[in-house]
Design a protein around this motif. Structure first.
Motif, mmCIF file in Angstrom:
data_model
loop_
_atom_site.group_PDB
_atom_site.id
_atom_site.type_symbol
_atom_site.label_atom_id
_atom_site.label_comp_id
_atom_site.label_asym_id
_atom_site.label_seq_id
_atom_site.Cartn_x
_atom_site.Cartn_y
_atom_site.Cartn_z
ATOM 1 N N PHE A 374 -1.171 -3.731 -2.445
ATOM 2 C CA PHE A 374 -0.058 -3.452 -3.345
ATOM 3 C C PHE A 374 -0.130 -4.926 -4.695
ATOM 4 C CE2 PHE A 374 3.982 -3.266 -4.903
ATOM 5 C CZ PHE A 374 4.145 -2.368 -5.665
ATOM 6 N N ASN A 375 0.321 -5.716 -3.282
ATOM 7 C CA ASN A 375 0.804 -7.321 -4.180
ATOM 8 C C ASN A 375 -0.087 -7.949 -5.066
ATOM 9 O OD1 ASN A 375 3.319 -7.257 -2.758
ATOM 10 N ND2 ASN A 375 2.636 -8.549 -1.407
ATOM 11 N N LEU A 377 -2.649 -5.957 -6.795
ATOM 12 C CA LEU A 377 -2.846 -5.442 -7.805
ATOM 13 C C LEU A 377 -1.432 -5.608 -9.502
ATOM 14 C CD1 LEU A 377 -1.530 -2.084 -6.822
ATOM 15 C CD2 LEU A 377 -4.078 -2.509 -7.063
ATOM 16 N N ILE A 379 0.629 -6.551 -12.329
ATOM 17 C CA ILE A 379 2.081 -5.529 -12.451
ATOM 18 C C ILE A 379 1.823 -4.236 -13.278
ATOM 19 C CG2 ILE A 379 3.586 -5.882 -13.545
ATOM 20 C CD1 ILE A 379 3.472 -8.813 -13.402
ATOM 21 N N GLN A 381 -0.289 -1.784 -12.834
ATOM 22 C CA GLN A 381 -0.400 -0.873 -11.751
ATOM 23 C C GLN A 381 0.120 -0.471 -10.293
ATOM 24 O OE1 GLN A 381 -4.931 -1.659 -10.264
ATOM 25 N NE2 GLN A 381 -5.175 -2.013 -13.365
ATOM 26 N N ARG A 382 1.036 -1.957 -10.609
ATOM 27 C CA ARG A 382 2.164 -1.368 -9.133
ATOM 28 C C ARG A 382 2.780 0.310 -9.042
ATOM 29 N NH1 ARG A 382 4.357 -8.034 -8.045
ATOM 30 N NH2 ARG A 382 1.682 -8.825 -7.788
ATOM 31 N N GLN A 383 3.419 0.281 -10.716
ATOM 32 C CA GLN A 383 4.393 1.010 -10.771
ATOM 33 C C GLN A 383 3.988 2.602 -10.023
ATOM 34 O OE1 GLN A 383 5.948 1.686 -14.420
ATOM 35 N NE2 GLN A 383 7.255 4.109 -13.810
ATOM 36 N N GLN A 385 1.115 3.085 -8.561
ATOM 37 C CA GLN A 385 0.581 2.355 -7.095
ATOM 38 C C GLN A 385 1.927 2.860 -5.956
ATOM 39 O OE1 GLN A 385 -2.584 3.013 -5.631
ATOM 40 N NE2 GLN A 385 -2.388 1.799 -4.023
ATOM 41 N N ARG A 386 3.041 2.379 -6.598
ATOM 42 C CA ARG A 386 3.569 2.656 -5.994
ATOM 43 C C ARG A 386 4.464 3.879 -5.480
ATOM 44 N NH1 ARG A 386 7.007 -0.585 -8.730
ATOM 45 N NH2 ARG A 386 6.978 -2.031 -7.532
#
Length: 418
Positions: A374-375, A377, A379, A381-383, A385-386
């Motif tokens: 996650f970290n 990735l 920014i 794509q993080r939403q 992925q979260r």
């Protein structure tokens, strides 16, 4: 001398009276010439009448019965209408088992979902023989339920938090499906197979297929899945395991009472028929009736698919190896082998329990990888992925709840046998 005169001279008066009593009375008052003419006329009439009767007897013709016309049954007509669209499918093997426990011989991958007995899922007692399909996470189920009029209809439920939603009857399938049972939903969440007796059945139970209309939030009208999947016998179950790329058809065609045959086949992405093949009607009918599965081996790489099936079967057996079994039934009893289970229902449910645990472990491993990456990735794509991680966590929690309920049910079944 004329023939008539000879006849008259040879006939005496008494004979004439015997033969023609009424006419003789008239002869007395007539002249000889007149009597001669009348006698000739009467003899001619007698000869004609006798000849006609004799001729009619000889010419009498005995009428032959019309051949009996045997009308085709609706099922036979339906078969003829389907035979031209017989699917070209490779059936790699078959297995004859008891009808009562055929599900235990189908090595579905955990990703394809699981089949659970109705009484076990709903914790009910009775003789309901229907089967519930549950998806991989145990959050959506399809099942059959008996009605007051002795028919069976399909229902679906979803898990909302810790409880199940109200059952929804799949009324859109139509009233013609009188005995719907053995539902199986593919991993696409759209394609539903089930068995039913209906107006469009070739005989007994047939396999039907429908798809879910997301916009209309309902299933389309089901269609008969056709040949060679159906027959004049009973077809109880059809499942396509996308993950393992294997298909299973359960039928009692060519089988004695109480037995069924599990046909293992290779699914195809689209339905292929024999339209372009130069085969005889006899050969086409043989494929349609699935008379010899060996004849279908030329439709694919049997060795490759057979190896895949054997590997899938081995994996399922490994999931229930004796050294892996350690199930606490009560404070005084722990099982270490499947043979320890006294209840057939508990034994089947425990096999499904282990398969679900194996699937859960894979999901948890995948979740851990998602968290670790996650970290790294971007920014942007993080939403997304979260959101995926949160959804996976929710699914895992629901699976744990389902496994706990299954274990509770297994203990209840086994403690009744103590």
């Amino acid at each position: 001398m004329e023939l008539s005169e000879k006849i008259l001279k040879t006939l005496n008066f008494s004979v004439a009276i015997a033969l023609f009593p009424v006419e003789c009375c008239i002869f007395v008052f007539l002249s000889c010439d007149t009597m001669r003419k009348i006698a000739i006329l009467l003899l001619a009439m007698l000869a004609v009448c006798t000849g006609d009767a004799y001729g009619q007897r000889r010419k009498k013709v005995v009428k032959k019965p019309k051949p009996e016309v045997i009308e085709e049954t609706p099922q036979e007509k339906l078969f003829k209408s389907m035979v031209g669209n017989t699917a070209k499918v490779m059936f790699i093997d078959s297995l004859i088992v008891d009808r009562s426990d055929f599900l235990s011989h189908i090595p579905l991958s955990a990703e394809a979902g699981m089949m659970i007995a109705y009484n076990e899922l709903f914790d009910k007692q009775g003789q309901d023989s229907s089967v519930v399909y549950a998806n991989e996470f145990g959050t959506t189920c399809y099942y059959s339920e008996a009605q007051n009029d002795s028919t069976r209809h399909l229902y679906t439920i979803d898990k909302l938090g810790k409880s199940w939603s109200q059952p929804r009857q799949l009324k859109e399938l139509g009233s013609g499906m009188e005995m719907a049972n053995y539902p199986f939903l593919m991993t696409d969440g759209v394609t539903l197979y089930f068995s039913a007796k209906g107006e469009e059945s070739l005989g007994g139970y047939d396999i039907f297929m429908t798809r879910y209309d997301a916009e209309g939030t309902r299933f389309y009208t089901p269609e008969n899945y056709g040949l060679p999947f159906n027959s004049a016998a009973n077809e109880y179950f059809l499942a396509i395991d996308d993950y393992a790329q294997l298909g299973y058809l359960v039928s009692d065609r060519y089988q004695p009472e109480g037995k069924v045959c599990i046909y293992i086949f290779e699914p195809t992405k689209s339905r292929n028929s024999f339209e372009a093949d130069d085969i005889s009607d006899e050969q086409l009918n043989s494929f349609a009736r699935l008379e010899h599965i060996k004849d279908t081996w030329k439709f694919g790489n049997r060795a490759e698919v057979l190896a895949r099936y054997r590997n899938q079967s081995t994996q399922q057996r490994q999931a229930v190896k004796e050294e892996d079994v350690a199930f606490v039934v009560n404070d005084a009893t722990t099982y270490h082998a499947l043979s320890d289970f006294k209840s057939p229902e508990a034994r089947q449910l425990f096999s499904e329990y282990l398969a679900a645990k194996s699937s859960l472990q894979k999901t948890e491993d995948a979740l851990e990888k998602q968290r670790q990456s996650f970290n790294s990735l971007p920014i942007s794509q993080r939403q997304s992925q979260r959101a995926k991680i949160l959804q996976t966590e929710r699914n895992i929690r629901q699976t744990h709840i389902g496994l706990n309920n299954m274990a509770k049910r297994i203990r209840q079944l086994e403690n009744k046998q103590q």
